[in-house]
Each structure stands twice: as C-alpha cells, then as structure tokens.
Design a protein around this motif. Structure first.
Motif, PDB file in Angstrom:
ATOM      1  N   LEU A 174     -12.278  44.729  -3.024  1.00  0.00           N
ATOM      2  CA  LEU A 174     -12.428  43.485  -3.015  1.00  0.00           C
ATOM      3  C   LEU A 174     -11.320  42.684  -2.390  1.00  0.00           C
ATOM      4  O   LEU A 174     -11.650  41.658  -1.424  1.00  0.00           O
ATOM      5  CB  LEU A 174     -11.910  42.807  -4.502  1.00  0.00           C
ATOM      6  CG  LEU A 174     -11.930  41.624  -4.693  1.00  0.00           C
ATOM      7  CD1 LEU A 174     -13.498  40.932  -5.077  1.00  0.00           C
ATOM      8  CD2 LEU A 174     -10.995  41.165  -5.893  1.00  0.00           C
ATOM      9  N   PHE A 175     -10.093  43.243  -1.986  1.00  0.00           N
ATOM     10  CA  PHE A 175      -9.131  42.757  -1.420  1.00  0.00           C
ATOM     11  C   PHE A 175      -9.487  42.811   0.130  1.00  0.00           C
ATOM     12  O   PHE A 175      -9.188  41.982   0.865  1.00  0.00           O
ATOM     13  CB  PHE A 175      -7.807  43.486  -1.453  1.00  0.00           C
ATOM     14  CG  PHE A 175      -6.541  42.971  -0.660  1.00  0.00           C
ATOM     15  CD1 PHE A 175      -6.461  41.501  -0.787  1.00  0.00           C
ATOM     16  CD2 PHE A 175      -5.475  43.833  -0.438  1.00  0.00           C
ATOM     17  CE1 PHE A 175      -5.274  41.073  -0.042  1.00  0.00           C
ATOM     18  CE2 PHE A 175      -4.537  43.196   0.250  1.00  0.00           C
ATOM     19  CZ  PHE A 175      -4.431  41.734   0.401  1.00  0.00           C
ATOM     20  N   PHE A 225     -12.464  42.771   1.339  1.00  0.00           N
ATOM     21  CA  PHE A 225     -13.605  41.923   1.469  1.00  0.00           C
ATOM     22  C   PHE A 225     -12.857  40.364   1.755  1.00  0.00           C
ATOM     23  O   PHE A 225     -13.271  39.714   2.672  1.00  0.00           O
ATOM     24  CB  PHE A 225     -14.553  41.782   0.368  1.00  0.00           C
ATOM     25  CG  PHE A 225     -15.601  42.587   0.452  1.00  0.00           C
ATOM     26  CD1 PHE A 225     -16.468  42.673   1.571  1.00  0.00           C
ATOM     27  CD2 PHE A 225     -15.827  43.430  -0.614  1.00  0.00           C
ATOM     28  CE1 PHE A 225     -17.393  43.601   1.557  1.00  0.00           C
ATOM     29  CE2 PHE A 225     -16.836  44.328  -0.577  1.00  0.00           C
ATOM     30  CZ  PHE A 225     -17.676  44.733   0.349  1.00  0.00           C
ATOM     31  N   ALA A 226     -11.587  40.025   0.886  1.00  0.00           N
ATOM     32  CA  ALA A 226     -11.022  38.874   1.019  1.00  0.00           C
ATOM     33  C   ALA A 226     -10.243  38.774   2.262  1.00  0.00           C
ATOM     34  O   ALA A 226      -9.963  37.675   2.908  1.00  0.00           O
ATOM     35  CB  ALA A 226      -9.975  38.862  -0.097  1.00  0.00           C
ATOM     36  N   GLN A 227      -9.835  39.810   2.944  1.00  0.00           N
ATOM     37  CA  GLN A 227      -9.293  39.937   4.292  1.00  0.00           C
ATOM     38  C   GLN A 227     -10.326  39.776   5.507  1.00  0.00           C
ATOM     39  O   GLN A 227     -10.142  39.771   6.748  1.00  0.00           O
ATOM     40  CB  GLN A 227      -8.668  41.387   4.451  1.00  0.00           C
ATOM     41  CG  GLN A 227      -7.393  41.477   3.683  1.00  0.00           C
ATOM     42  CD  GLN A 227      -6.905  42.739   3.749  1.00  0.00           C
ATOM     43  OE1 GLN A 227      -7.230  43.453   4.641  1.00  0.00           O
ATOM     44  NE2 GLN A 227      -5.987  43.171   2.770  1.00  0.00           N
ATOM     45  N   ASN A 273     -12.040  57.618   0.295  1.00  0.00           N
ATOM     46  CA  ASN A 273     -11.872  57.684  -1.055  1.00  0.00           C
ATOM     47  C   ASN A 273     -12.834  58.560  -1.663  1.00  0.00           C
ATOM     48  O   ASN A 273     -12.787  59.290  -2.630  1.00  0.00           O
ATOM     49  CB  ASN A 273     -11.658  56.398  -1.960  1.00  0.00           C
ATOM     50  CG  ASN A 273     -10.251  55.823  -1.618  1.00  0.00           C
ATOM     51  OD1 ASN A 273      -9.399  56.273  -2.108  1.00  0.00           O
ATOM     52  ND2 ASN A 273     -10.186  54.903  -0.468  1.00  0.00           N
ATOM     53  N   HIS A 330     -12.715  52.058   3.652  1.00  0.00           N
ATOM     54  CA  HIS A 330     -12.007  52.330   2.607  1.00  0.00           C
ATOM     55  C   HIS A 330     -12.946  53.505   1.639  1.00  0.00           C
ATOM     56  O   HIS A 330     -12.050  54.179   1.111  1.00  0.00           O
ATOM     57  CB  HIS A 330     -11.982  50.750   1.844  1.00  0.00           C
ATOM     58  CG  HIS A 330     -10.931  49.940   2.597  1.00  0.00           C
ATOM     59  ND1 HIS A 330      -9.522  49.915   2.646  1.00  0.00           N
ATOM     60  CD2 HIS A 330     -11.275  48.905   3.494  1.00  0.00           C
ATOM     61  CE1 HIS A 330      -9.030  49.154   3.590  1.00  0.00           C
ATOM     62  NE2 HIS A 330     -10.079  48.335   3.849  1.00  0.00           N
ATOM     63  N   GLU A 341     -11.003  47.341  -6.667  1.00  0.00           N
ATOM     64  CA  GLU A 341      -9.921  46.235  -6.200  1.00  0.00           C
ATOM     65  C   GLU A 341      -9.597  46.359  -5.066  1.00  0.00           C
ATOM     66  O   GLU A 341      -9.652  45.222  -4.358  1.00  0.00           O
ATOM     67  CB  GLU A 341      -8.888  46.230  -7.262  1.00  0.00           C
ATOM     68  CG  GLU A 341      -9.020  46.112  -8.595  1.00  0.00           C
ATOM     69  CD  GLU A 341      -8.183  46.284  -9.604  1.00  0.00           C
ATOM     70  OE1 GLU A 341      -7.100  47.040  -9.408  1.00  0.00           O
ATOM     71  OE2 GLU A 341      -8.000  45.549 -10.648  1.00  0.00           O
ATOM     72  N   TYR A 342      -9.413  47.539  -4.504  1.00  0.00           N
ATOM     73  CA  TYR A 342      -9.229  47.547  -3.012  1.00  0.00           C
ATOM     74  C   TYR A 342     -10.108  47.073  -2.137  1.00  0.00           C
ATOM     75  O   TYR A 342     -10.020  46.577  -1.060  1.00  0.00           O
ATOM     76  CB  TYR A 342      -8.416  49.013  -2.540  1.00  0.00           C
ATOM     77  CG  TYR A 342      -9.454  50.019  -2.759  1.00  0.00           C
ATOM     78  CD1 TYR A 342      -9.330  51.018  -3.806  1.00  0.00           C
ATOM     79  CD2 TYR A 342     -10.340  50.353  -1.818  1.00  0.00           C
ATOM     80  CE1 TYR A 342     -10.064  52.056  -4.221  1.00  0.00           C
ATOM     81  CE2 TYR A 342     -11.226  51.645  -2.169  1.00  0.00           C
ATOM     82  CZ  TYR A 342     -10.948  52.286  -3.359  1.00  0.00           C
ATOM     83  OH  TYR A 342     -11.730  53.597  -3.439  1.00  0.00           O
ATOM     84  N   GLU A 390     -12.994  41.676   5.717  1.00  0.00           N
ATOM     85  CA  GLU A 390     -13.727  42.998   6.213  1.00  0.00           C
ATOM     86  C   GLU A 390     -15.595  42.957   5.846  1.00  0.00           C
ATOM     87  O   GLU A 390     -15.486  42.339   4.753  1.00  0.00           O
ATOM     88  CB  GLU A 390     -13.129  44.129   5.529  1.00  0.00           C
ATOM     89  CG  GLU A 390     -13.642  45.354   5.914  1.00  0.00           C
ATOM     90  CD  GLU A 390     -12.629  45.950   7.125  1.00  0.00           C
ATOM     91  OE1 GLU A 390     -13.150  45.789   8.316  1.00  0.00           O
ATOM     92  OE2 GLU A 390     -11.433  46.329   6.927  1.00  0.00           O
TER      93      GLU A 390
END
Lengths: 308, 331
Positions: free
Chosen positions: B226-227, B229-231, B246, B242, B223-224, B233
């Motif tokens: 995805l977010f 990408f939505a920003q 991790n 990211h 999910e992080y 990146e």
C-alpha cells in the motif's frame, strides 16, 4: 490545496444468503486544507478516517464506489490524475514500519520513494541524503532493515520517506499511535515544520490532545460524516458547537472520561436526518430532517441547533 | 555464516541420528515381517533343483536362522562401518548400485526440480499480481487440474502423444538401446530426459504456482505494498520490487523441503519411462525381494529428504535478514 466535498464511499458485499448488501463506511465527508495548514481528522475507530486518506490517494479497493468531489489545487481528482500525483504531489506518511518492505534496506526505500517522485538518479540520491540529514538520521541507518529501527527513529524514517519527494500535500495516518509522549511530540513537531514550509498536512488521528496542540483546524468525523470543522483552539476554549465534538472532548482523561451511551451507526444502517440523533442529549423533532454542514462562527457544523 | 551455530549443528546431527535409527528399525522390522524370503529371491526359479540341505546351508551362511533383533544388530553394525551389503539382483555392493542409480536420477530430479521451481514461481507471481484476470484464471485452472493428476498417468499421456504418435521422443530408458550410459552423448541423454523431466515438473509446477500465487496476493495487499502504491509505484513495480522478494523466500524453502515428494514422484515416473534411476531400482528391489538394496535405498532416501529440509532451514537463516541479523544481534 485540498478540498473534499460531500465524499461518500460505498462497498457492495455479498452476505451470507448471497444477498448483496451495500455498506457506507463514508457517508458525507467534507473538509478543506490550505497551504501551510495542518488539519486534523479526528473520530473514533471505524469512522472512515483511513478510507478518506485512501480515497485522496486513489488507493481504494476495486469494489468501492465513490461520489462527491475531491479537488486538488482547484482541479477535480480523477483516478488517472491521482495515479500521476501519488508520490509526486501527494504523499502518505504511514503509521508504522510495517509499511516498509521488511526485506529491503531503509536507505534504498527512501531513495526509491524519491526516484518515484520523478527525480533522476543523482537528484534522488541528494534528496535522500537531505531527508536523512533533516531528520537527524545517521548515515549508518541507511543500511538497516526496517525491523532494526525502533520507536522514534522509525517515525523519522517514515517521515523522511514521505518527504523525499517534495510533495505539497502530506497525509499522516496515525503518526502518534503507540509512541511514548516525547517521541509523539517530536513526530508532531516534524509535521508542524513541514506545514510551516508551506505544505498542507492532513493529520489523521484519534489522539485528540495531539490534534488540538499541533493542528490549525480540526475535522470531527462521526460514522463517515463530518460533523464539525473548527479551529483547533475551540476545543480548549469550550467553543465546540456539535454535541458529538463536545462528547469526544469530554471523554478525554483530563476531562473526566465523560461517557455517552450507544454506538455510532453501523456501516450498513441507512440514516436519514441527523447522524448523531439516537445518542444526542439535545435531540428535538427538527433533528429528523437532513442536516447539511453549514458555516457557524469560524467553522462549519452539521447540527440544526448550533448557533454562532 | 553466523546462522549456523554450534548448537544448531548439534541439534541437526542429533535429529539425523534419531531419524536414521528410527527409519532403519522400522524398515528392518517391516522387511522381517514381510513374506519376502531372501533365499528364494536369491535362487529364483532354480528353487526346485535345490535340496533342503543346500537351502539349510545358505540359511546358516546368511545367518537367517538367528532371531531378528540379532540380525538387525549385525546389519546395523555393518552399516555403521559403511557396508550396506551386496545387492542380489545387481550383483554389486549396495553402495555402488545406489551411487550409480542416484547419478542417473539426479539428472532427472534436478531438471524437474529447477524447471518446476522457476516456472511455478513465475506463474504464481503473474497470477497473484493480476488476481482475477484471464491469466490468473488460466494459471489457476492449469494448477488445479495438474495438482489432481497422478504423475504416472501424466507420463503415459505424454508417452502416447510425443513418443508413440509424434515419434519425437524415445519411448524408454536413459540412453538409446545398446548404448551404455558411459558412451552416450550429452544430447542423447538429454533427449531421453525430456519426457520424464517434463512429467515430473508439469505436476510440480502446480503446487509451487498455487503456493506462490497465494503468497503474492498477500504481499500485494500488504501494508508495505500500500505504501509503495502511495509512493506512485505501478502494479508491476510493486510486484517486482516488493512482492517477489518477500514471496521468493518461502518459495525457495518450500522447494527444498519438497525433495521428498520429488523423490516419490520420480519412483513413478521412472517406472513409466523405464528410466534406470534410483526410483526404478526401488521398485525392482521391492518386487524381486532384494532386501539389502531395499534397506539401503530406504536409508538413503531418508538422508536425501533430511538434507533437503536442512538446506531449507539454513537458507532461511541466510536469506532472511530478520533471522540472520536477529540471531547476530541476539549474541
């Protein structure tokens, strides 16, 4: 600002016997959002609400095939233009802190979002500070990790991240799920503020109460199809025109948990005629024809019986 | 460091004591039950020239006539005082042999460990980020092939190619013939280290690459991600900012926890290359019936693997803010 016309999304999937099946989680979605307007997208789980958000952001998986049109400020979105607009003109407000990198400090992530929107270092730092100030987040929150912020603060952090880049269209995915009523109301009032500043907000939710209180208009989605697009007050006024919208409203606790037997069509079912045919209490022979979304009164309805 | 509390230390020390006593008991039992006869191992081919009387005196002197539990207690008591006994084949105290041999092995293991860790991680991230791409296919093919390759066979192939056919690398040992380890130059040592280290790391790469690839795919679908990408990146941006962070956490700990496998691999690699490290000493001690050395090495390797796991545990607590700050806040 945003106009989605007859969007459909298909996935091809390999079944058990190596047979390729096509599933249609989104069949025929249409809606439009104007400047300064909140349009709530409501529907049950699996109705394709989140896929709509992903489609607008251009983040569908590689095996997805879309048809229909998505217009942003009058121009059709292509995968290239979506990549250019993501984070700059269109921003996502995600559902929970699970959408933040668990190993990176909150302040860095807001700053990064702001940088990605095309700002230089100094401007990005300023807009990070502004976003923190706007949502009454203390300076010390910047050095926290996502797992350390909770509840209402998490909502504000996510909204701050999404608004650090001054996007014109904000897509809020389930912003009230799992929050207590006070925090949920606050989260929605932030969206209202953003709309009042002239931004367009798509509010994806299955919280119909929330949708009705804060949104200007509501798009009701059933099995990947827009069945009704209506001003929000029509819910409380009892002026809903599609039988599914009425069923959704009547299912709320304060309306006495009204229940309609059956399920929405599966993603791999082929549907001709009305999508709500087999559950509709008012069905007639005419319902077997294809049902276009047509203007009725102040909204749009996909039902041949609806009258203005 | 707050992650290391008093109770954590006590628990770890308790576990170490338990492991070492179990390992020593088991090892001693196995050696007692094995056909290894310390006397004939000591005397070797001169066995025929020794009278039964003399043999009996050796047995009495070493206490071999006493029952096994008693011998174990004597041995364990000496170990507790730091005396692991005398190695018969090297004619030196066991601790000295292990010390010297371990330093030689350390070069080999450390270089293989670093090389396989870094290379495996990079390959895994590249493959996971570009899942399904030609790069991913090549890396996967390489990893699956290498993961199923025995390390001694790999060593033989490398020897045949680089030492025998091409003559680029030496054929054996840690130093040129006739040069003692103390006189060898750094280049000479590195030159002799290349092939054994390559053997060990080529195979180690496969595992860490496959593990990292899997974790990277998870991270890129998270999910992080995805977010991000939505920003706006990019794919590389999501991977670098990211996913890598991790994925590095489990990879580093996995690498420390794999010290046991590294130790096992070095036994085979050292044997193939006649590299005079701890692994080769283990094989010699086993074959020639050097019981004190064998027991000493067993204890040492248990300690070594335990240390690797301990470091992995501690690192997790230090590197992962969720654990580090979580435990601080819990207090």
């Amino acid at each position: 600002m945003l106009s989605v016309k007859n969007l459909s999304i298909e996935f091809s999937r390999y079944g058990s016997a190596r047979r390729r099946t096509i599933i249609h989680p989104v069949r025929d979605l249409s809606l439009d959002i104007g400047d300064g307007e909140i349009v709530a997208v409501v529907g049950s789980s699996g109705s394709g609400k989140s896929l709509l958000a992903h489609a607008v952001l251009g983040l569908l998986p590689g095996n997805a095939r879309t048809s229909g049109e998505i217009l942003f400020k009058g121009t059709p979105l292509t995968s290239a233009s979506m990549a250019a607009l993501r984070g700059r003109a269109i921003a996502l407000i995600p559902q929970s802190v699970a959408y933040l990198n668990p190993l990176s400090r909150v302040g860095r992530q807001v700053y990064r979002a702001s940088r990605l929107s095309g700002k230089c270092r100094a401007t990005a730092a300023r807009s990070t500070d502004r976003a923190f100030a706007r949502y009454r987040l203390d300076e010390s929150v910047k050095s926290l990790f996502p797992f350390q912020v909770s509840g209402g603060m998490a909502r504000r952090v996510l909204t701050a991240t999404a608004t650090a880049g001054d996007a014109d269209l904000l897509i809020a995915d389930e912003p009230t799920t799992g929050l207590d009523p006070v925090v949920a109301r606050q989260s929605l009032s932030h969206l209202r503020e953003l709309a009042d500043l002239g931004k367009a907000v798509m509010l994806i939710t299955h919280d119909i109460d929330a949708a009705v209180t804060v949104a200007d208009r509501v798009a009701v989605i059933y099995a990947g199809t827009t069945v009704e697009l209506t001003p929000a007050r029509n819910f409380a006024d009892g002026a809903l025109r599609h039988p599914y919208s009425r069923a959704l409203w009547n299912a709320l606790p304060q309306q006495g948990f009204g229940f309609v037997p059956g399920n929405q069509p599966m993603e791999d079912d082929a549907v001709n005629g009305c999508i709500y045919l087999d559950r509709c209490p008012d069905r007639t022979g005419e319902c077997r024809c294809a049902q276009p979304l047509r203007p009725v009164g102040k909204g749009h309805v996909r039902c041949c019986h609806a009258q203005g | 460091m707050h992650a290391i509390s008093a109770s954590f230390c006590m628990a770890k020390i308790g576990r170490l004591v338990l492991i070492l006593s179990l390992v020593s008991t088991l090892a001693f039992t196995l050696v007692s039950l094995s056909p290894v006869d310390p006397v004939s191992a000591y005397i070797g081919i001169d066995r025929m020239q020794i009278s039964t009387e003399q043999e009996q005196r050796i047995i009495e002197r070493w206490g071999l006539d006493r029952p096994a539990p008693e011998r174990f207690l004597i041995w364990a008591g000496n170990v507790l005082r730091g005396d692991l006994g005398q190695s018969m084949i090297f004619n030196e105290p066991v601790t000295t042999v292990i010390g010297k041999r371990f330093v030689t092995s350390l070069w080999l293991m450390a270089s293989a460990w670093l090389l396989s860790g870094v290379l495996g991680f990079v390959l895994g991230v590249v493959a996971g980020t570009n899942r399904g791409s030609p790069a991913d296919r090549v890396i996967r093919l390489y990893s699956y092939t290498l993961a199923s390759t025995p390390s001694f066979w790999m060593g033989l192939v490398l020897l045949a190619v680089f030492s025998v056919s091409l003559g680029l690398t030496p054929i054996c040992c840690a130093t040129p013939p006739g040069v003692s380890p103390d006189d060898a130059t750094l280049w000479q040592r590195l030159h002799h280290l290349i092939l054994p280290a390559a053997t060990l790391s080529l195979i180690g790469v496969a595992q860490i690459a496959l593990h990292t690839r899997e974790k990277t795919i998870d991270a890129m679908n998270s999910e992080y991600a995805l977010f991000a990408f939505a920003q706006g990146e990019s794919r590389a941006g999501v991977a670098w900012r990211h996913a890598v962070r991790n994925v590095a956490l489990p990879a580093v700990t996995l690498q420390f926890a794999s010290l046991g496998e590294l130790f096992g691999g070095s036994v085979l690699a050292e044997q193939v290359f006649s590299y005079p490290g701890l692994g080769k000493a283990t094989v010699e001690a086993g074959i020639r019936g050097d019981v004190p050395l064998l027991l000493g090495i067993t204890l040492f390797s248990a300690l070594f693997v335990f240390t690797g796991n301990l470091v992995a545990d501690i690192l997790y607590g230090v590197l992962d803010p969720r654990i580090r700050i979580g435990t601080e806040e819990a207090k």
